[in-house]
Structures are given as structure tokens and as C-alpha cells.
Design a protein around this motif. Structure first.
Motif, short mmCIF file in Angstrom:
data_model
loop_
_atom_site.label_atom_id
_atom_site.label_comp_id
_atom_site.label_asym_id
_atom_site.label_seq_id
_atom_site.Cartn_x
_atom_site.Cartn_y
_atom_site.Cartn_z
N GLY A 8 0.79 -1.22 0.00
CA GLY A 8 0.00 0.00 0.00
C GLY A 8 0.82 1.27 0.00
N LEU A 9 2.05 1.20 -0.51
CA LEU A 9 2.92 2.36 -0.54
C LEU A 9 2.93 2.96 -1.94
CD1 LEU A 9 5.95 0.95 1.48
CD2 LEU A 9 4.07 2.36 2.33
N GLY A 10 3.33 4.23 -1.99
CA GLY A 10 3.41 4.91 -3.27
C GLY A 10 4.71 4.61 -3.99
N PRO A 11 4.84 4.98 -5.24
CA PRO A 11 6.06 4.70 -6.00
C PRO A 11 7.27 5.47 -5.49
CG PRO A 11 4.58 6.08 -7.27
CD PRO A 11 3.83 5.66 -6.06
N PRO B 245 13.15 4.47 1.52
CA PRO B 245 13.62 3.15 1.95
C PRO B 245 13.20 2.80 3.37
CG PRO B 245 15.34 4.28 0.74
CD PRO B 245 14.25 5.27 0.94
N GLY B 246 13.22 3.81 4.27
CA GLY B 246 12.81 3.53 5.64
C GLY B 246 11.37 3.09 5.74
N ALA B 247 10.47 3.76 4.97
CA ALA B 247 9.07 3.37 5.00
C ALA B 247 8.87 1.97 4.44
CB ALA B 247 8.24 4.39 4.20
N ASP C 41 14.91 -11.63 10.84
CA ASP C 41 15.53 -10.55 11.60
C ASP C 41 15.26 -9.22 10.90
OD1 ASP C 41 18.94 -9.69 12.59
OD2 ASP C 41 16.99 -8.97 13.26
N PRO C 42 14.56 -8.27 11.55
CA PRO C 42 14.27 -6.99 10.89
C PRO C 42 15.52 -6.17 10.59
CG PRO C 42 12.81 -7.35 12.78
CD PRO C 42 13.90 -8.39 12.87
N ASN C 43 16.60 -6.40 11.37
CA ASN C 43 17.80 -5.59 11.17
C ASN C 43 18.48 -5.87 9.84
OD1 ASN C 43 17.45 -4.40 13.71
ND2 ASN C 43 18.54 -6.09 14.73
N LEU D 263 17.46 -5.34 1.08
CA LEU D 263 16.70 -4.60 0.08
C LEU D 263 17.46 -3.42 -0.50
CD1 LEU D 263 13.19 -4.56 1.83
CD2 LEU D 263 13.90 -5.97 -0.09
N PHE D 264 18.33 -2.80 0.30
CA PHE D 264 18.99 -1.58 -0.17
C PHE D 264 20.48 -1.59 0.11
CE2 PHE D 264 15.04 0.49 -1.11
CZ PHE D 264 14.15 0.06 -0.12
N GLY D 265 21.05 -2.73 0.40
CA GLY D 265 22.45 -2.80 0.78
C GLY D 265 23.40 -2.71 -0.41
#
Length: 373
Positions: free
Chosen positions: A316-319, A323-325, A337-339, A345-347
Motif C-alpha cells: 500500500g505504498l506509493g512509487p 527506503p525507511g518506510a 531478523d528486521p535488522n 533490500l537496499f544494501g
């Protein structure tokens, strides 16, 4: 035999003449009933922004409406007993033209004036501050009280700028004062006088009361720039009228030729593709290309981009989500693990083929958990 041919010729001649007459009548009728385009406040335009309806009503009520296209036309038609309606004054460019317009005799009705036009035609008023704009007159002006409630639309308001007695109606959208033996009326909007605006409540009455209070009205609403910086004639203005008809006839000939040639082409024939390439082969070929060039960064970027493009709509996010959201939304549905989510995803790009393979499996696991949660 000759008698039969002569009868047929006479019959065919009358039929042809009848068809020609019908065509001429149809063309003439279409010309007189077709909508007449034009600019805003154009007295000949029947478009919603034109003013043909008001001009027709004024003439039916005995007002002599003189259409002036230039300041010279206004000067020629102006008399002490006339009313000058000035609209679209942003086309009147040059202080000399506005000064000449301000020197003509008679009363004035100024609609939506620019700052320079207001200083030349109504110097004793200025733009008012923020005030309450009403649809009721709330003044003692007879023309406004007879019209009652009106719909002026978006409009400026005015207040006194000199030593005159100013009458303010509709919250200052309509003002009037008397000076040097003439009556000056300023309205911040001309919408109520257009063909589309006359249908609103009270607009037609107000327009007729303001523009029809003198037996002779000079309608000055220029549709082309005049004066300093005025543009020259366009190419269509320089073309003779006969050229326009020739162009339309050529267009008709081209259209008929296209229809005639199009019917000769026949139906479309389906053709099989010479080669069918499976999607898996394309993916494998691109993977081999990445591997041969050791392009682990480009491969990782392609994997991450494809995963995010599939995840973001499900979250449900916009384009343009940050990255934090994205990480926070995935962490709410991810059992690992959330960490490590941000790193996956962005490493940074993986340094070995083994790390690239591990990244692909991890992204598949994230997408599977988000999809099934």
C-alpha cells in the motif's frame, strides 16, 4: 429513339439542377446555423465565452450597439451621450492608446481592467483588500437592485482611491462614481455578460441594466493585440479566402482516395512469427551475460528492483516511498531478523557469486512471506 434520349436528357437535367439547389440551400443553412467561434467577450461569438447573446438582446431592446475593434474606431464612434464598454483591455498595449481611450467622451463601463487600463479609464478606484464577496447588491445602485442576486464568479474588488463618492455593490466587485460630468462603472468580472454566464441567476438583468442604460453603446473588446508589442498577422490571416476552400477540397480528395485505395487492400492476413523465444531462455541468456562480465552489482540491482516493484503495491505504498518506510512496512510482515531487511533490500552489491545467490534466495523468502501474510 431520339425522342426518348431527349426526354431522358431533360429529366436528368432537372434532377441535377434540383440536387445542386438542395446542396446550395444546405450549405447556406449550415453556414448561418453553425456555431461562431471567437474569443472572450467577442460580440460575434456564440461560444460560452462570447457575448453574441447579450449584444442581440441589447439591439432588440433598441440600443444602438457599435462594435469597435480598435481605439480609432472608439474615437470615431464616441459622443457625449454614449456608453463605452471596455473589456479585454490587456490587448490594448501602449500608454498612448490607453490615454486616447480615456479621453473619449461619454460614460464608461470597464470590465476586468488591467492595472494600466484602470489607471487610464477609472483612476479614482484601486484594487481593494480581502473582503466579504456577496451575491446580493447591498447598495443603493438601481441597476444592481433591480437585478438582485447574481453569480459574478472569480472577481476583483475595488475601493475608493480619490476624492469621489464611490458606490460599492456585491462586496466591492461592482463600483460606480461620477466625475467630470461622466459616470464610471467598474466590474471585476466579465463572466456575467458572456453567453454562458447570462443563464445564471440575475446575470442577464444586471448585464442589460449596466450596458443598456444609454441609447448608444460602443462595444470595445479587442480580440487582437494593438499597440506596442502587438503581434503581426498569422499565416492564415494572410491567406486569401479561396485558398481555404481549395485546402478543404484537397483534404476531401485525399480522404476519398484513401477510402478507395483502402478497399483494394483486402482483409488482413495472419502471419506466424518466424521464431518463438521462451521467457526462460531470455532470463537465462541475461544471467549468463551478467556472469560472463562479473556484473554482480547490476544483477543484484535488477533482483532488488523487481522485488520492490512487486512488494510496494502489496504494502500500500506509493512509487516514491522512502527506503525507511518500505523497510518498516516489510518488517511488519516478515518473520526474520528486521535488522537485516535494509541490508537485503537496499544494501551494497554482493562481492561473490555465493553472496549473489544468497541474496536471490533471501529476496524470494521476503516476497513469499509478504505475499502470504
Amino acid at each position: 429513339m431520339s425522342t426518348t434520349i431527349g426526354q431522358r436528357w431533360r429529366t436528368g437535367r432537372w434532377i441535377a439542377l434540383a440536387l445542386i439547389a438542395i446542396s446550395v440551400v444546405a450549405v447556406i443553412g449550415a453556414y448561418f446555423t453553425a456555431p461562431r467561434p471567437g474569443g472572450r467577450m467577442d460580440p460575434d461569438s456564440t461560444s460560452p465565452d462570447g457575448a453574441h447573446a447579450l449584444v442581440t438582446l441589447l439591439r432588440e431592446h433598441g440600443v444602438d450597439v457599435v462594435v469597435a475593434h480598435t481605439v480609432a474606431d472608439v474615437e470615431q464612434a464616441a459622443r457625449p451621450d454614449t456608453l463605452l464598454l471596455a473589456a479585454e483591455t490587456y490587448y490594448t498595449r501602449g500608454e498612448d492608446l490607453l490615454s486616447r481611450l480615456g479621453d473619449v467622451p461619454g460614460d464608461r463601463l470597464v470590465l476586468e481592467p488591467t492595472s494600466r487600463a484602470r489607471q487610464a479609464l477609472a483612476p479614482h478606484v484601486r484594487i481593494g483588500g480581502a473582503g466579504m464577496l456577496t451575491m446580493k447588491p447591498d447598495c443603493d445602485l438601481p441597476e444592481a437592485n433591480r437585478a438582485g442576486t447574481v453569480e459574478l464568479g472569480a472577481t476583483d474588488t475595488y475601493e475608493k482611491a480619490g476624492d469621489v463618492d464611490l458606490t460599492r455593490c456585491y462586496g466591492g466587485a461592482l463600483v460606480r462614481y461620477h466625475t467630470d460630468g461622466r459616470t464610471v462603472t467598474v466590474v471585476g468580472s466579465a463572466d456575467f455578460m458572456t453567453n454562458g454566464g447570462l443563464l445564471q441567476e440575475g446575470n442577464a438583468a444586471l448585464a442589460m441594466n449596466l450596458a443598456g442604460n444609454r441609447p448608444r453603446l460602443i462595444w470595445y473588446a479587442p480580440q487582437q493585440a494593438e499597440g506596442d508589442g502587438a503581434e503581426g498577422s498569422s499565416l492564415t490571416d494572410l491567406m486569401p479566402d479561396a485558398v481555404t476552400w481549395i485546402v478543404w477540397q484537397l483534404c476531401l480528395v485525399v480522404l476519398l482516395l484513401a477510402v478507395w485505395q483502402g478497399r483494394r487492400l483486402g482483409p488482413l492476413v495472419a502471419e506466424k512469427l518466424p521464431v518463438v523465444v521462451r521467457a526462460s531462455e531470455t532470463v537465462e541468456g541475461r544471467a549468463r551475460l551478467y556472469r560472463s562480465r562479473r556484473a554482480r552489482g547490476q544483477a543484484a540491482e535488477a533482483l532488488r528492483t523487481a522485488t520492490l516493484q512487486r512488494l510496494i503495491p502489496r504494502l500500500g505504498l506509493g512509487p516514491n516511498a522512502s527506503p525507511g518506510a518500505v523497510v518498516d512496512a516489510v518488517a511488519a510482515r516478515y518473520a526474520g531478523d528486521p535488522n537485516t531487511l535494509y541490508h537485503l533490500l537496499f544494501g551494497p552489491p554482493p562481492s561473490t557469486d555465493s553472496d549473489l545467490l544468497h541474496l536471490a534466495h533471501a529476496l524470494d523468502d521476503i516476497e513469499r512471506q509478504v505475499t502470504t501474510s
